[in-house]
Write a protein that holds these residues in place. Structure first.
Motif, PDB file in Angstrom:
ATOM      1  N   LEU A   1      51.010 -15.318 -24.672  1.00  0.00           N
ATOM      2  CA  LEU A   1      52.163 -15.378 -23.771  1.00  0.00           C
ATOM      3  C   LEU A   1      52.204 -14.179 -22.825  1.00  0.00           C
ATOM      4  N   ASN A   2      51.720 -13.030 -23.323  1.00  0.00           N
ATOM      5  CA  ASN A   2      51.821 -11.797 -22.521  1.00  0.00           C
ATOM      6  C   ASN A   2      50.475 -11.393 -21.921  1.00  0.00           C
ATOM      7  N   GLU A   3      49.671 -12.395 -21.603  1.00  0.00           N
ATOM      8  CA  GLU A   3      48.315 -12.100 -21.144  1.00  0.00           C
ATOM      9  C   GLU A   3      48.110 -12.602 -19.715  1.00  0.00           C
ATOM     10  N   TYR A   4      47.482 -11.776 -18.901  1.00  0.00           N
ATOM     11  CA  TYR A   4      47.128 -12.214 -17.550  1.00  0.00           C
ATOM     12  C   TYR A   4      45.872 -13.078 -17.575  1.00  0.00           C
ATOM     13  N   ARG A   5      45.713 -13.909 -16.583  1.00  0.00           N
ATOM     14  CA  ARG A   5      44.443 -14.596 -16.386  1.00  0.00           C
ATOM     15  C   ARG A   5      43.405 -13.591 -15.888  1.00  0.00           C
ATOM     16  N   GLU A   6      42.184 -14.038 -15.709  1.00  0.00           N
ATOM     17  CA  GLU A   6      41.143 -13.129 -15.211  1.00  0.00           C
ATOM     18  C   GLU A   6      41.524 -12.629 -13.819  1.00  0.00           C
ATOM     19  N   ILE A   7      41.365 -11.351 -13.606  1.00  0.00           N
ATOM     20  CA  ILE A   7      41.744 -10.745 -12.330  1.00  0.00           C
ATOM     21  C   ILE A   7      40.524 -10.158 -11.631  1.00  0.00           C
ATOM     22  N   THR A   8      40.334 -10.540 -10.375  1.00  0.00           N
ATOM     23  CA  THR A   8      39.261  -9.959  -9.567  1.00  0.00           C
ATOM     24  C   THR A   8      39.888  -9.258  -8.376  1.00  0.00           C
ATOM     25  N   ILE A   9      39.503  -8.032  -8.127  1.00  0.00           N
ATOM     26  CA  ILE A   9      40.009  -7.303  -6.957  1.00  0.00           C
ATOM     27  C   ILE A   9      38.821  -6.801  -6.146  1.00  0.00           C
ATOM     28  N   ILE A  10      38.739  -7.223  -4.885  1.00  0.00           N
ATOM     29  CA  ILE A  10      37.669  -6.717  -4.007  1.00  0.00           C
ATOM     30  C   ILE A  10      38.315  -5.974  -2.839  1.00  0.00           C
ATOM     31  N   PRO A  11      38.272  -4.656  -2.841  1.00  0.00           N
ATOM     32  CA  PRO A  11      38.840  -3.907  -1.721  1.00  0.00           C
ATOM     33  C   PRO A  11      37.928  -4.014  -0.501  1.00  0.00           C
ATOM     34  N   ASN A  12      38.457  -3.665   0.670  1.00  0.00           N
ATOM     35  CA  ASN A  12      37.683  -3.664   1.921  1.00  0.00           C
ATOM     36  C   ASN A  12      36.979  -4.984   2.165  1.00  0.00           C
ATOM     37  N   TYR A  13      37.695  -6.072   1.929  1.00  0.00           N
ATOM     38  CA  TYR A  13      37.091  -7.395   2.067  1.00  0.00           C
ATOM     39  C   TYR A  13      36.913  -7.772   3.531  1.00  0.00           C
ATOM     40  N   ILE A  14      37.796  -7.288   4.383  1.00  0.00           N
ATOM     41  CA  ILE A  14      37.744  -7.598   5.814  1.00  0.00           C
ATOM     42  C   ILE A  14      37.417  -6.311   6.571  1.00  0.00           C
ATOM     43  N   ALA A  15      36.178  -6.207   7.020  1.00  0.00           N
ATOM     44  CA  ALA A  15      35.728  -4.945   7.618  1.00  0.00           C
ATOM     45  C   ALA A  15      36.547  -4.575   8.851  1.00  0.00           C
ATOM     46  N   LYS A  16      37.032  -5.567   9.590  1.00  0.00           N
ATOM     47  CA  LYS A  16      37.764  -5.279  10.831  1.00  0.00           C
ATOM     48  C   LYS A  16      39.142  -4.691  10.583  1.00  0.00           C
TER      49      LYS A  16
ATOM     50  N   SER B   1      52.186  -4.096 -17.031  1.00  0.00           N
ATOM     51  CA  SER B   1      51.820  -3.363 -15.817  1.00  0.00           C
ATOM     52  C   SER B   1      50.581  -2.506 -16.049  1.00  0.00           C
ATOM     53  N   LYS B   2      50.382  -2.092 -17.283  1.00  0.00           N
ATOM     54  CA  LYS B   2      49.224  -1.237 -17.575  1.00  0.00           C
ATOM     55  C   LYS B   2      47.909  -1.958 -17.259  1.00  0.00           C
ATOM     56  N   THR B   3      47.851  -3.236 -17.622  1.00  0.00           N
ATOM     57  CA  THR B   3      46.673  -4.046 -17.296  1.00  0.00           C
ATOM     58  C   THR B   3      46.423  -4.024 -15.785  1.00  0.00           C
ATOM     59  N   LEU B   4      47.507  -4.204 -15.031  1.00  0.00           N
ATOM     60  CA  LEU B   4      47.352  -4.306 -13.581  1.00  0.00           C
ATOM     61  C   LEU B   4      46.919  -2.976 -12.977  1.00  0.00           C
ATOM     62  N   PHE B   5      47.521  -1.874 -13.433  1.00  0.00           N
ATOM     63  CA  PHE B   5      47.094  -0.569 -12.920  1.00  0.00           C
ATOM     64  C   PHE B   5      45.633  -0.301 -13.278  1.00  0.00           C
ATOM     65  N   ALA B   6      45.246  -0.718 -14.499  1.00  0.00           N
ATOM     66  CA  ALA B   6      43.849  -0.527 -14.896  1.00  0.00           C
ATOM     67  C   ALA B   6      42.915  -1.281 -13.951  1.00  0.00           C
ATOM     68  N   LYS B   7      43.304  -2.501 -13.599  1.00  0.00           N
ATOM     69  CA  LYS B   7      42.486  -3.307 -12.681  1.00  0.00           C
ATOM     70  C   LYS B   7      42.383  -2.640 -11.310  1.00  0.00           C
ATOM     71  N   ILE B   8      43.517  -2.144 -10.825  1.00  0.00           N
ATOM     72  CA  ILE B   8      43.498  -1.466  -9.521  1.00  0.00           C
ATOM     73  C   ILE B   8      42.602  -0.244  -9.585  1.00  0.00           C
ATOM     74  N   ASN B   9      42.767   0.565 -10.642  1.00  0.00           N
ATOM     75  CA  ASN B   9      42.003   1.805 -10.733  1.00  0.00           C
ATOM     76  C   ASN B   9      40.510   1.535 -10.882  1.00  0.00           C
ATOM     77  N   GLU B  10      40.196   0.473 -11.606  1.00  0.00           N
ATOM     78  CA  GLU B  10      38.792   0.071 -11.744  1.00  0.00           C
ATOM     79  C   GLU B  10      38.214  -0.272 -10.365  1.00  0.00           C
ATOM     80  N   ALA B  11      38.985  -1.031  -9.590  1.00  0.00           N
ATOM     81  CA  ALA B  11      38.520  -1.417  -8.241  1.00  0.00           C
ATOM     82  C   ALA B  11      38.358  -0.177  -7.365  1.00  0.00           C
ATOM     83  N   LEU B  12      39.297   0.747  -7.478  1.00  0.00           N
ATOM     84  CA  LEU B  12      39.220   1.976  -6.669  1.00  0.00           C
ATOM     85  C   LEU B  12      38.000   2.797  -7.027  1.00  0.00           C
ATOM     86  N   SER B  13      37.714   2.864  -8.323  1.00  0.00           N
ATOM     87  CA  SER B  13      36.617   3.720  -8.775  1.00  0.00           C
ATOM     88  C   SER B  13      35.296   3.245  -8.187  1.00  0.00           C
ATOM     89  N   LYS B  14      35.191   1.940  -7.955  1.00  0.00           N
ATOM     90  CA  LYS B  14      33.953   1.405  -7.379  1.00  0.00           C
ATOM     91  C   LYS B  14      33.838   1.734  -5.907  1.00  0.00           C
TER      92      LYS B  14
END
Lengths: 277, 244, 277, 244, 277, 244
Positions: free
Chosen positions: C34-49, C262-275
């Motif tokens: 019940l308290n679980e997110y679906r798979e989350i993919t975050i790709i920063p800088n997707y639109i170069a313009k 929210s911790k899951t979501l921040f982790a996902k954001i930080n993971e994306a940033l680290s890349k």
């Protein structure tokens, strides 16, 4: 969102058949040849209040174009050029199929095709329409109104637009203190013109190409191609303006047809001009 | 105004992005990229990125907007605000209204609309990054999305723009060539049938140049048609094309 | 005028029942807790313009956010601050239930909830975005487009918005003569960021609370509460975004659930940033 | 930006308008103030003045906009141009669109909509003077107007905003507290059922503060609920409340 | 496009007949004489936040007008005058026949009739509302909202508009450096007023003329003529505001009737003013 | 503001365009000028030029917009952008919305609408050059176009504006008189029936002046009515009127 039109003009199947079978034989229901325009009337300076104007009648189609002039700021990327805006409206006045509301996609397309041909050929020398370069320039509004729709609105509208530009006289701009600009309506100068352009719309019926279709003929066209031609015979714009398909050969033939027919249109414009000057 | 000194063709005959005059930009095509749409596709040409979604044939209300003997088509070509150099307002511009129309008219000739009377087929194209050729990439994406939706068509549609830059005809122009070139001629065809479904010319050409431009376009279109077919087979292709 | 929606997505009664009875047992039809997110993919800088952008996929939901930057005048009451505008559109592209036209109330509400959370937490340090204080400031447009709607648009959109801001690089402003400002696209600086925020939307089904509902699950929710959480665990905004009622206890439980998730979501954001960095 | 030196809570713990932190503003409620509407009410909280009108259940055209098993609700929250410090354009703002939605959603849970299939119930709220708390005053006026129209409801709706100003939680914030405070949390409930029908938080609170804010809001709501019940009995009440 | 209205208020045929036959006998269904107004209540300064305002009740009709003030640029052709804009809205709030959307033609007509009477009589002395002549002037917005429609909206609205102007106090303008203008809300000055005007709407039923029709009586009017009257008894505007026809004699009689009835309205305004000052 | 020294009536009692106070401007009327419209007419008064088109009675969708016992009228009065001194935006202004309404209401009383239940009669007026009197020229053009369309009417409509300039009443004002005069009173009648169908006054008149203005207008209207009848008979008239 563009939507398949559903309120088309109703033409009887019998009339459609007879128009189509005549065209197959190289004839038109109104007696014209396939590559022949209907009677064309051009009256420049039709609206005294406008800085330029023209009434154009092609067969039963009536278009009046008018030019109004103001002062404004240039676009950032062309700071030393005047600005011209072409606008067209198909008012419900002109046809049982036109509906009230903001300009529909057909009016917008028509205005943009005319605008592009005028712009690409530098018909109006916008570089001579700066008043204070980078700050104040002439703003030209070219408004095209269809008053009676009997087919071939584009060619008629382009004739009206071109004649309007060629005969327009704009008030001289006077720069006052603090860069205020006033237009002196007493002293008028002609619009600086570089070139002339007309548009010839070619339609296809059973693999025959025709020009200047009436509104009834437009119901049997499979396909329509508009070709803008400069007075020196170059192609100054094209637009496939309908559903349907062309082969490569048909397109090349249409261009030839348009180039030939453009001479009639330039002759009509020049005749009208000669009466004015 | 072309910036002083900008050369669109260098001494070696190469273009600003290093391409030969008759060379396409790199292409990515992917089919079936969305969950909700009945068909969808992603097309990337150079830096231009487009997604298309197809819904239908489906019913619409009110019924009097449909036709008794065929499906109607509703088509929207739209650029998202962040797709362009300056932010574009989300409201449809006159340009977008025109392009939605010419794309709809192109597709009307391709789809067997008479198979689905009293329904609508909706084709939506969103440009997410614009670098010239958005309408041609868009109509290819639409064509792949229609195929993905299983809507019967006479042929796929392949499309490309030929330009004239520094006096020379070039294939598949990019944004710089579009801005500072002398002509831009987008064209779309049903390639195997040799039929032109979309044709525009913005600029000035002689009759002879126009003839050559048509030939050049056709070569590019045949190549892109191949890629489309691959994309439909494999759901994904990524190609760095050689000159055509 | 806000009107009860009548064009809802159709989900079979059978599926509704099975989703609801599974949730009663603490299970989800797609196997999640019940308290679980679906798979989350975050790709920063997707639109170069764009000056910043992010592609976010949460389950089947796809959102792309993009940031564009311009120069404009500040609001009179905050003369020394830059301006940020958040806009969202639910295009018919993304769902059979979205209709063409200007942004509907759902898109406006979503944009305003995101805007308020960003603004109240001072996520972007607008005070560093003045160029000539009182006269010229950076204008930021954060546009959020939904491309595929599989439920939970708000959390997905906030993820895309936050990632966009965190990874954006804006052109340096150069003040020319007469207070003209040019943006130098060659020299880019990161957006000044103070804080991070995510939004967790909590739904209620038969007195059970769940997070990250799919578009089908949204049809059986009695009620929905969006809770924005800052990275340090404070509540940075709330919005009951549906019909239905909550008890006080349910609201308090929803806040706890959101804080945890929210911790899951921040982790996902930080993971994306680290890349990226 | 808070003007320098502005203190929203003074040394004696009182607010800019002299109220204690847990004190409501003076309230006026009047029921049945309009002739045309099926139900109507006027609510004044401090300097905020709101009128609500209810029409329906009534028919609408076209029929396909209705629902077969319940009434639909149409709700408009609107501020007249002269209600605010700067003139507000009469066209609906994005804020008004959002508030119309959250108010509609709140009322949908309160009205027995299933009693009136294929009809619409229209709730119109006009803010004639705005001094914070317009949505909470508006939803109370709507609730009284619905009762006045004889539309069956599970309970009345009472509503208030709790704010955080100068670090302290306060009840029923006014405009100055709204502008320069740290948080604004409007909440609406069916008081006798203990159900929350509207909840928004604009600002930042810790979990503990939020808990306390809920408690404070509930106290205010119970008081306002009393006033509403009096107003329905007597058609008019005017109250200068003590702290709750 | 103006369209014949089709959503008219429904009044029973019986009631229509009895209203009409009473009028024929010189009587009204609510006991009034043909040339008599219903009870009139005027409350000035009803909205403390507005710079001027008035609540007006005429029978069951309720109108609230409010004035807001800002600073802006003058019109080019009147560079030394302030600007006043009159706007009216018939919100669905006020009547089952009003529909949501932008102001309809009836609201626009009403606002324009009021605007013209105020303008032609120079009711507000706009020449005293320049702040920096040619550059910055007071902008006045007079907004008229109908809250309950029981007939005769125009006369009621004009009463509200006139009372608002007569009792308005506008903030003093202070010119700061660089021609910045600030409105000092602490120091207020009355609006400069030259004249007073009211409007009397006269209706025709079976060749009888009546004033101040109720919303039900409006359903049996054959024709309606609005006559604006200045306090010194001149005609300051007229508008036939309905279908139907008048003879010349009827129009002259209507003017006389309006002139007479205007005295009641001015008395009501002056009574309200006397309580304020 | 009237420019200093501008005299609208000179020492000889003549107006800026040389007319006597009770003299109409030259008139051109032409009937049946359009091919598509069911009826059409062109009217020129001085420098004011107007075209009217009539379509109908015809059906409209959706049906619930019609009336069961009569035709509805749809009327649009519109000025084209190049008709005025400064370019007018093509979107309808508030003035155009008002004039469309008063013209529609005038025509509703003239047409036997009850003969065509459940249909619409559409009257479109385009002002192509504006020099005062556009609404009166417009309603005459509409009346001729309705006659041309064969739609039964109680009478033709003739119309003219009386003005007050430099303290004197004058017939059929032109633009300069309209701008700098003290009053402008457009009026339309069914002349042979003596019925007023449109009446507006913009400006200030005493009761006595109003009476005289009505008389003056009536004289002009009777003249214009003659021209209209001629135009219908001959399809075209061009008249340089003497004083009435």
């Amino acid at each position: 969102m563009s939507i398949t039109p559903t309120n088309l003009r109703i033409v009887s199947t019998l009339k459609k058949h007879s128009m189509a079978s005549l065209i197959e034989k190289g004839l038109r229901i109104d007696g014209r040849k396939l590559n022949e325009y209907r009677e064309i009337t051009i009256i420049p300076n039709y609206i005294a209040k406008a800085e330029g104007s023209a009434y154009v009648k092609v067969g039963g189609t009536v278009v009046i174009a008018g030019l109004k002039v103001g002062v404004g700021t240039p676009f950032p990327d062309t700071p030393n050029d005047g600005v011209i805006t072409v606008n067209a409206e198909f008012v419900p006045f002109a046809s049982p199929t036109f509906e009230p509301g903001p300009p529909d996609e057909n009016a917008i397309e028509l205005a943009r095709v005319i605008d592009r041909s005028i712009r690409e050929l530098r018909v109006v020398d916008l570089s001579k329409l700066a008043i204070i370069p980078g700050e104040k320039v002439y703003i030209l509004w070219l408004d095209i109104y269809v008053f009676d729709h009997d087919g071939n609105l584009l060619d008629s509208s382009m004739l009206a637009a071109m004649t309007t530009l060629l005969t327009a006289k704009i008030p001289k701009a006077v720069v006052k203190e603090e860069k205020n600009v006033e237009l002196n309506k007493e002293e008028k100068i002609p619009l600086p013109i570089n070139n002339k352009v007309v548009t010839v719309t070619v339609g296809k019926v059973n693999n025959k190409l025709i020009i200047d279709p009436t509104v009834d003929e437009e119901q049997i066209l499979e396909c329509k191609l508009a070709v803008s031609i400069s007075e020196d015979g170059r192609i100054a714009g094209m637009q496939k303006m309908s559903t349907g398909v062309f082969t490569e050969d048909e397109v090349l033939e249409a261009v030839k047809l348009a180039k030939e027919a453009s001479k009639t249109l330039f002759a009509k414009i020049n005749e009208a001009l000669s009466k004015v000057q | 105004m072309k910036p002083e000194g900008l050369k669109l063709i260098n001494e070696e005959g190469l273009r600003v992005d290093g391409r030969k005059p008759d060379e396409l930009r790199p292409v990515v095509m992917e089919v079936g990229v969305l969950k909700n749409a009945d068909g969808s596709a992603y097309v990337q040409q150079g830096n231009t990125k487009v997604i298309a979604a197809v819904y239908g044939p489906r019913e619409i209300h009110p019924k009097h907007l449909t036709l008794p003997d065929r499906a109607i088509l509703r088509t929207r070509y739209h650029m998202v605000p962040y797709s362009t150099d300056e932010r574009k307002s989300p409201a449809p511009t006159r340009r977008e209204i025109e392009l939605s129309k010419v794309i709809r008219e192109a597709l009307e000739s391709v789809i067997f609309v008479e198979l689905y009377p009293r329904t609508t087929i909706d084709v939506f194209i969103e440009v997410i990054q614009a670098d010239a050729g958005t309408r041609t990439a868009g109509i290819m994406a639409a064509s792949l999305a229609l195929a993905d939706a299983g809507i019967p068509m006479r042929d796929l549609v392949a499309a490309v723009a030929v330009g004239k830059v520094d006096g020379q005809l070039v294939l598949d122009i990019n944004q710089l060539e579009d801005e500072y070139g002398e002509a831009d001629m987008p064209i779309a065809m049903m390639p195997s049938l040799g039929k032109i479904v979309l044709l525009q010319l913005n600029g000035v050409l002689t009759e002879e140049e126009f003839k050559q431009a048509l030939q050049l376009a056709k070569k590019g279109i045949m190549k892109l048609y191949e890629y489309e077919q691959q994309a439909l087979r494999k759901k994904y292709v990524e190609i760095k094309p050689e000159e055509v």
